[in-house]
Design an enzyme around this catalytic site. Structure first.
Site, PDB file in Angstrom:
ATOM      1  N   ILE A  94       0.847  -1.198   0.000  1.00  0.00           N
ATOM      2  CA  ILE A  94       0.000   0.000   0.000  1.00  0.00           C
ATOM      3  C   ILE A  94       0.880   1.244   0.000  1.00  0.00           C
ATOM      4  CG2 ILE A  94      -1.614   1.275   1.459  1.00  0.00           C
ATOM      5  CD1 ILE A  94      -3.080  -1.291   1.829  1.00  0.00           C
ATOM      6  N   HIS A 110      -0.636 -10.861   9.441  1.00  0.00           N
ATOM      7  CA  HIS A 110       0.567 -11.453   8.843  1.00  0.00           C
ATOM      8  C   HIS A 110       0.825 -12.817   9.477  1.00  0.00           C
ATOM      9  CE1 HIS A 110       4.357 -11.644   6.777  1.00  0.00           C
ATOM     10  NE2 HIS A 110       4.939 -11.985   7.909  1.00  0.00           N
TER      11      HIS A 110
END
Length: 195
Positions: A94, A110
């Site tokens: 991003i 994650h």
């Protein structure tokens, strides 16, 4: 109620887990409004259809540049009054366009115990390194790769008899349990700040 968008690139297992779990809460502080995917063949699209969640496919190739791509996403988010973004297996980095529009309002899950094994293959990297333990981390997204402020982590001791597939399965079990829980806490906090 906090309006949430989920981003995914592939299977969408975490997306489905978030939606189903949030629908079971008696007083849900969050409403999963939409799914954004960057791949036309992502299985997550099928999951969104089955769950009755609107899905937007935004292709980087069709947008021509990363900036135009993220501008299109921000437009969709603003049109739907989205307040929080949850990345769930979204495989794009991003950049400023999205980060500045939703600063400290984008979270990621994650599949490793950060700061160990950041990047796109946290499970495989831990497995190949012969790590004794790994885990799952939920964190805010910043300019770096899996480097944002950590919200919640859970460790997993790796059984020596596990193959990669078994490790993936165990990691996904943790993800599907903790992501809805953390999302709920964050949404409750946002609601409190509003009042």
């Amino acid at each position: 109620m906090v309006r949430v968008a989920v981003f995914a690139s592939g299977n969408g297992g975490n997306f489905e887990s978030i939606v189903k779990t949030s629908r079971e809460w008696q007083h849900s502080p969050c409403s999963i409004e939409l799914l954004i995917v960057d791949k036309k063949n992502a299985f997550a699209i099928k999951r969104a259809e089955n769950l009755g969640i609107p899905c937007y496919v935004v292709s980087l190739k069709e947008c021509g540049s990363k900036q135009a791509y993220e501008e299109k996403i921000v437009e969709i988010l603003k049109e739907n009054n989205i307040e929080l973004v949850a990345l769930a297996g979204y495989m794009k980095i991003i950049t400023d366009v999205l980060l500045n529009a939703y600063r400290n309002k984008i979270i990621n899950i994650h599949p490793a115990y950060l700061p160990n094994f950041p990047g796109k293959d946290g499970i495989g990297d831990a497995f190949r390194a012969g790590a004794a333990e790994t885990g799952v981390t939920i964190h805010y997204v910043d300019e770096g790769v899996d480097s944002g402020e950590i919200i919640y982590q859970e460790k997993l001791v790796i059984d020596k008899s596990w193959d990669l597939e078994k490790l993936e399965e165990e990691i996904h079990k943790i993800e599907h349990r903790i992501y809805p829980m953390v999302l709920k806490q964050l949404c409750e906090k946002i609601e409190e700040e509003r009042n």
